[in-house]
Scaffold this active site. Structure first.
Site, PDB file in Angstrom:
ATOM      1  N   ASP A 324       1.062  -1.034   0.362  1.00 37.98           N
ATOM      2  CA  ASP A 324       0.203   0.523   0.081  1.00 37.98           C
ATOM      3  C   ASP A 324       1.190   1.064  -0.256  1.00 37.98           C
ATOM      4  O   ASP A 324       1.632   1.458   0.274  1.00 37.98           O
ATOM      5  CB  ASP A 324      -1.343  -0.107   1.370  1.00 37.98           C
ATOM      6  CG  ASP A 324      -0.192   0.339   2.775  1.00 37.98           C
ATOM      7  OD1 ASP A 324       1.198   0.460   2.643  1.00 37.98           O
ATOM      8  OD2 ASP A 324      -1.326   0.016   3.126  1.00 37.98           O
ATOM      9  N   GLU A 367      -5.824   2.480  -1.327  1.00 35.25           N
ATOM     10  CA  GLU A 367      -3.970   2.283  -2.056  1.00 35.25           C
ATOM     11  C   GLU A 367      -3.791   0.934  -1.468  1.00 35.25           C
ATOM     12  O   GLU A 367      -2.972   0.722  -2.111  1.00 35.25           O
ATOM     13  CB  GLU A 367      -3.430   3.657  -1.012  1.00 35.25           C
ATOM     14  CG  GLU A 367      -3.798   3.629   0.095  1.00 35.25           C
ATOM     15  CD  GLU A 367      -4.812   3.526   1.273  1.00 35.25           C
ATOM     16  OE1 GLU A 367      -3.872   3.381   2.525  1.00 35.25           O
ATOM     17  OE2 GLU A 367      -5.797   3.774   1.394  1.00 35.25           O
TER      18      GLU A 367
END
Length: 422
Positions: A324, A367
């Site tokens: 991420d 994300e």
């Protein structure tokens, strides 16, 4: 009625009568569609709009759970309303039906547009439409489903088709093939489709026209089945003389003689390329992340299950990289969500250059990203993760400048039987 005993004029009169019946049914269908659409747009009460239809109708949530159902459906199913409310509609059908219809629900949720399809179920021909019901945020909250029995319509169309084949008035490409697999007659549309004269087709074997490979793999079995008296339907890509590929819906009908013996096969072809392309695009959208255009979480979960099954069967290797973007919320808060979206898009393009075509790259969450690596051990997966980490760290993300990511790497272990444990 024995068609062979009718004169040409009698056949034409029979066709006119059937056509009137078909037009009447189509008119009723058009009125039904107009009524359904008007009811949805007027936001009538839930029970009001489903009971306003003489067809089978129900209101579902986005999982397929029945919230409301009309009396026509209750009578047709033969159960009490209390036995239906709260149950998943697709549980009343074969198991594979549920998974396939959930794709249709997902399409309606994503497109927010009605979706129509046709089903063959227990000898019935059913036209089904899923209508989206939007909430105050303009998101699909529920779905209204209307089911119309088109069995009688289909039977009339098949009878009309039989008369039409005798008179050769069908505009779709048609051909008659005898029991020896020889073309005996074709209509003008068939000649146009293959850009040949009638002498170049009639009297020639089917294999000669289509080529031995395609004939053996795609056509031979269908004709043999049809010669036993069964109808066969085929959907296939065909290559035509104009260098165009078309997706055709081909129907094989047994042609019976006076003694009810199969004399040959009638082939009817319909070009459904546009429908096929639209269907493929809808399927692509259902497994694709809208922003980054890589796979979404649903596709990743499906691919993971398939790869684990393959690994257990063939004793191969499988690794996963999860990563991420660090402090992504700060990026959105500082530079705005548009800038954050550009970071996600650029990062995806950067990562795609580092992985193989066979790897499954998916957006897991906002994300968060996952990479599924078939035939890869932990050591090589770790090296790949490090290479991606460095590439991202060194990349200039324009107004955001630098971005870093955190990575996790794991390898499928032999004791992992559940994909949730990987």
């Amino acid at each position: 009625m024995n068609v062979d005993n009718l004169t040409r004029d009698q056949l034409i009169e029979e066709m006119k009568t059937l056509q009137k019946e078909i037009d009447l049914l189509k008119g009723r269908d058009s009125l039904r569609i107009h009524t359904e659409t008007a009811l949805i747009k007027s936001k009538a009460t839930e029970r009001a709009f489903i009971n306003a239809s003489s067809d089978l109708a129900a209101l579902l949530d986005t999982r397929g759970i029945i919230l409301e159902i009309n009396e026509a459906a209750v009578r047709r199913v033969g159960k009490q309303m209390t036995d239906l409310i709260g149950k998943c509609l697709f549980d009343f059908f074969p198991k594979e039906f549920k998974e396939f219809r959930q794709v249709y629900i997902n399409i309606v949720k994503q497109t927010k547009e009605p979706f129509r399809f046709q089903d063959e179920y227990e000898g019935l021909t059913l036209n089904v439409c899923l209508y989206p019901v939007l909430d105050s945020d303009d998101e699909v909250d529920r779905l209204a489903v209307f089911v119309n029995d088109e069995t009688e319509h289909r039977k009339n169309e098949e009878l009309l088709f039989r008369y039409s084949q005798i008179l050769s008035t069908i505009h779709d490409p048609m051909a008659y093939i005898d029991k020896n697999f020889i073309f005996r007659t074709v209509n003008d549309a068939y000649l146009t489709m293959y850009q040949k004269s009638i002498d170049e087709i009639v009297g020639h074997p089917v294999e000669e026209i289509f080529g031995k490979k395609f004939f053996v793999e795609k056509i031979n079995k269908n004709i043999i089945t049809c010669l036993t008296g069964e109808k066969v339907h085929q959907q296939e890509w065909f290559d035509f003389p104009d260098n165009q590929r078309k997706f055709m819906y081909v129907s094989y009908y047994p042609l019976l003689g006076k003694d009810n013996r199969v004399m040959g096969v009638i082939i009817n072809s319909i070009d459904i390329t546009k429908n096929k392309e639209m269907e493929d695009e809808l399927k692509r959208l259902s497994i694709t992340d809208r922003l980054t255009q890589i796979f979404n979480r649903a596709k990743f979960d499906q691919a993971l299950k398939e790869e684990v099954k393959r690994l257990l069967r063939y004793n191969t290797q499988l690794a996963i990289i999860m990563f991420d973007i660090d402090h992504f919320k700060r990026i959105n808060d500082t530079f705005g969500h548009d800038a954050g979206d550009r970071v996600l898009i650029n990062l995806v393009q950067l990562v795609k250059k580092c992985i193989r075509d066979t790897d499954i790259f998916a957006r897991w969450g906002g994300e968060e990203f996952m990479i599924l690596l078939p035939h890869t051990n932990l050591e090589n997966a770790t090296k790949l993760a490090e290479r991606i980490r460095v590439q991202v760290m060194q990349y200039n993300f324009n107004e955001v400048s630098s971005v870093t990511c955190s990575f996790g790497v794991t390898e499928f272990r032999e004791k992992d039987k559940d994909t949730d444990e990987v």
